[in-house]
Design a protein around this motif. Structure first.
Motif, PDB file in Angstrom:
ATOM      1  N   ALA A  63      -4.048  -2.142   2.330  1.00  0.00           N
ATOM      2  CA  ALA A  63      -4.313  -0.802   1.800  1.00  0.00           C
ATOM      3  C   ALA A  63      -3.179  -0.287   0.923  1.00  0.00           C
ATOM      4  O   ALA A  63      -3.403   0.538   0.035  1.00  0.00           O
ATOM      5  CB  ALA A  63      -4.559   0.175   2.951  1.00  0.00           C
ATOM      6  N   ARG A 118      -4.986  -0.334  -4.295  1.00  0.00           N
ATOM      7  CA  ARG A 118      -4.884   1.090  -4.634  1.00  0.00           C
ATOM      8  C   ARG A 118      -5.510   1.372  -5.996  1.00  0.00           C
ATOM      9  O   ARG A 118      -6.213   2.372  -6.176  1.00  0.00           O
ATOM     10  CB  ARG A 118      -3.411   1.531  -4.624  1.00  0.00           C
ATOM     11  CG  ARG A 118      -2.773   1.525  -3.243  1.00  0.00           C
ATOM     12  CD  ARG A 118      -1.560   2.461  -3.196  1.00  0.00           C
ATOM     13  NE  ARG A 118      -0.651   2.242  -4.308  1.00  0.00           N
ATOM     14  CZ  ARG A 118       0.375   1.401  -4.283  1.00  0.00           C
ATOM     15  NH1 ARG A 118       0.601   0.666  -3.203  1.00  0.00           N
ATOM     16  NH2 ARG A 118       1.170   1.283  -5.328  1.00  0.00           N
ATOM     17  N   LEU A 169      -9.318   1.187  -5.694  1.00  0.00           N
ATOM     18  CA  LEU A 169      -9.886   2.340  -5.006  1.00  0.00           C
ATOM     19  C   LEU A 169      -9.793   3.599  -5.855  1.00  0.00           C
ATOM     20  O   LEU A 169     -10.688   4.457  -5.805  1.00  0.00           O
ATOM     21  CB  LEU A 169      -9.185   2.548  -3.663  1.00  0.00           C
ATOM     22  CG  LEU A 169      -9.486   1.488  -2.607  1.00  0.00           C
ATOM     23  CD1 LEU A 169      -8.696   1.771  -1.324  1.00  0.00           C
ATOM     24  CD2 LEU A 169     -10.977   1.432  -2.292  1.00  0.00           C
ATOM     25  N   LYS A 188     -10.819   9.203  -1.112  1.00  0.00           N
ATOM     26  CA  LYS A 188      -9.789   8.200  -1.355  1.00  0.00           C
ATOM     27  C   LYS A 188     -10.307   6.795  -1.104  1.00  0.00           C
ATOM     28  O   LYS A 188      -9.935   5.853  -1.790  1.00  0.00           O
ATOM     29  CB  LYS A 188      -8.568   8.469  -0.466  1.00  0.00           C
ATOM     30  CG  LYS A 188      -7.770   9.702  -0.855  1.00  0.00           C
ATOM     31  CD  LYS A 188      -6.547   9.865   0.031  1.00  0.00           C
ATOM     32  CE  LYS A 188      -5.563   8.708  -0.153  1.00  0.00           C
ATOM     33  NZ  LYS A 188      -4.325   8.908   0.640  1.00  0.00           N
ATOM     34  N   THR A 189     -11.162   6.651  -0.080  1.00  0.00           N
ATOM     35  CA  THR A 189     -11.671   5.328   0.286  1.00  0.00           C
ATOM     36  C   THR A 189     -13.138   5.430   0.684  1.00  0.00           C
ATOM     37  O   THR A 189     -13.621   6.517   1.044  1.00  0.00           O
ATOM     38  CB  THR A 189     -10.894   4.740   1.483  1.00  0.00           C
ATOM     39  OG1 THR A 189     -11.249   5.481   2.669  1.00  0.00           O
ATOM     40  CG2 THR A 189      -9.397   4.789   1.261  1.00  0.00           C
ATOM     41  N   TRP A 240     -10.797  -6.134  -3.258  1.00  0.00           N
ATOM     42  CA  TRP A 240     -10.290  -5.837  -1.917  1.00  0.00           C
ATOM     43  C   TRP A 240     -10.310  -7.088  -1.050  1.00  0.00           C
ATOM     44  O   TRP A 240      -9.339  -7.414  -0.357  1.00  0.00           O
ATOM     45  CB  TRP A 240     -11.173  -4.748  -1.294  1.00  0.00           C
ATOM     46  CG  TRP A 240     -10.558  -3.937  -0.202  1.00  0.00           C
ATOM     47  CD1 TRP A 240      -9.504  -4.251   0.595  1.00  0.00           C
ATOM     48  CD2 TRP A 240     -11.012  -2.653   0.219  1.00  0.00           C
ATOM     49  NE1 TRP A 240      -9.267  -3.250   1.509  1.00  0.00           N
ATOM     50  CE2 TRP A 240     -10.176  -2.248   1.292  1.00  0.00           C
ATOM     51  CE3 TRP A 240     -12.039  -1.796  -0.182  1.00  0.00           C
ATOM     52  CZ2 TRP A 240     -10.352  -1.041   1.958  1.00  0.00           C
ATOM     53  CZ3 TRP A 240     -12.205  -0.591   0.487  1.00  0.00           C
ATOM     54  CH2 TRP A 240     -11.371  -0.216   1.530  1.00  0.00           C
TER      55      TRP A 240
END
Length: 311
Positions: free
Chosen positions: A196, A202, A205, A221-222, A268
């Motif tokens: 993360a 980052r 995302l 944010k996610t 990811w």
């Protein structure tokens, strides 16, 4: 167990994320940075597009869990019949009047839901006719109050309850039960914290957040934040299911669409794979010991189920 008119600023952020993805995938990536055709960054548009991660070999699979649950159910039914409950069903419902809140796990953790049709129809919830755990329809009659007491150890016999009476049989021969159940999931959670914080994730995302916001949804944010938004009103009266309002459906749809457009889950996954592979090389002996114990459980489950093939 991809995501779902961008502003000029959002386009700029995607350009940055594209360069990050190119760096991840290597020279074989296409100009979009999605890693199309490159095994380093898979193109992920659905759950089935997610390749196996290195640590998944050291955790029980969905099939393993299904078979383990079936074996437990068979042993519990045998125990209940010995106590005199001759017609006890294999997969009973909870007694009428009892409140059971289903444990809701985010689909395809940590990427969030990837099924666009489901997002459009059910948002961050599920078809109320299906079990959220495995998609199976509920079957079997409800337990009586007396059966419930015997099943969960609320009466004198057996002390641990029939639901747990066969546990020792399924773990017979296991060297370290706690390690078997917790080591790989614990390492995976620890590594995911580092994932993360990785710049590549980052950036991916941030691009996803820009995209979701540009489609008229709230900025998150996610995907996990979107999934857990209290605005979806998960309630005990619905077993933890959501209210599936128009706003929820629109947000879930935007979530999945943006993951698809920018291959968020693919980038990811690639970072997770990289860090897991390195951890596996560092702690190979422990992982192999875990695997050996899991194989002992699988053998025990086979003995209980015989030639049966649970659904």
């Amino acid at each position: 167990m991809g995501l779902r008119g961008m502003t000029r600023w959002a386009v700029t952020r995607w350009a940055v994320a594209g360069l990050v993805a190119v760096g991840l995938a290597g020279c074989g990536s296409d100009a979009s940075g999605r890693g199309e055709g490159d095994p380093g960054v898979p193109s992920v548009k659905a759950d089935e597009d997610l390749p196996e991660l290195p640590l998944e070999r050291y955790e029980f699979s969905t099939r393993d869990n299904r078979r383990h649950t079936e074996a437990q159910a068979r042993m519990a039914r045998s125990c209940m019949r010995k106590l005199g409950f001759e017609d006890f069903p294999l997969h009973p419902k909870q007694p009428q009047g009892s409140v059971t809140l289903n444990a809701v796990a985010m689909s395809s953790y940590p990427y969030g839901p990837l099924d666009l049709d489901s997002a459009r129809r059910w948002g961050y919830g599920w078809d109320p006719e299906l079990s959220p755990a495995d998609g199976a329809r509920h079957e079997g009659r409800a337990m009586t109050a007396d059966e419930h007491k015997a099943m969960y150890g609320l009466s004198r016999e057996p002390a641990e309850g029939c639901a747990r009476s066969g546990t020792e049989r399924l773990t017979e021969g296991v060297r370290d039960k706690r390690r078997m159940w917790t080591y790989a999931p614990g390492r995976s959670r620890s590594l995911d914290k580092a994932v993360a914080e990785d710049k590549r994730v980052r950036e991916a995302l941030d691009t996803w957040s820009d995209c979701v916001e540009s489609k008229g949804a709230k900025r998150y944010k996610t995907p996990g934040d979107a999934f857990r938004d209290k605005a979806w009103h998960r309630g005990s009266d619905r077993g933890g299911n959501t209210g599936q309002t128009k706003k929820e459906l629109a947000t879930a749809t935007a979530d999945v669409e943006c993951k698809r457009e920018h291959n968020t889950a693919g980038v990811w996954w690639a970072v997770r794979e990289e860090k897991q592979r390195a951890d596996l090389a560092r702690h190979k002996d422990v992982y192999e010991a875990v695997r050996a114990d899991q194989d002992r459980v699988r053998a025990n489950v086979r003995r209980v189920l015989g030639g049966a093939h649970p659904r």
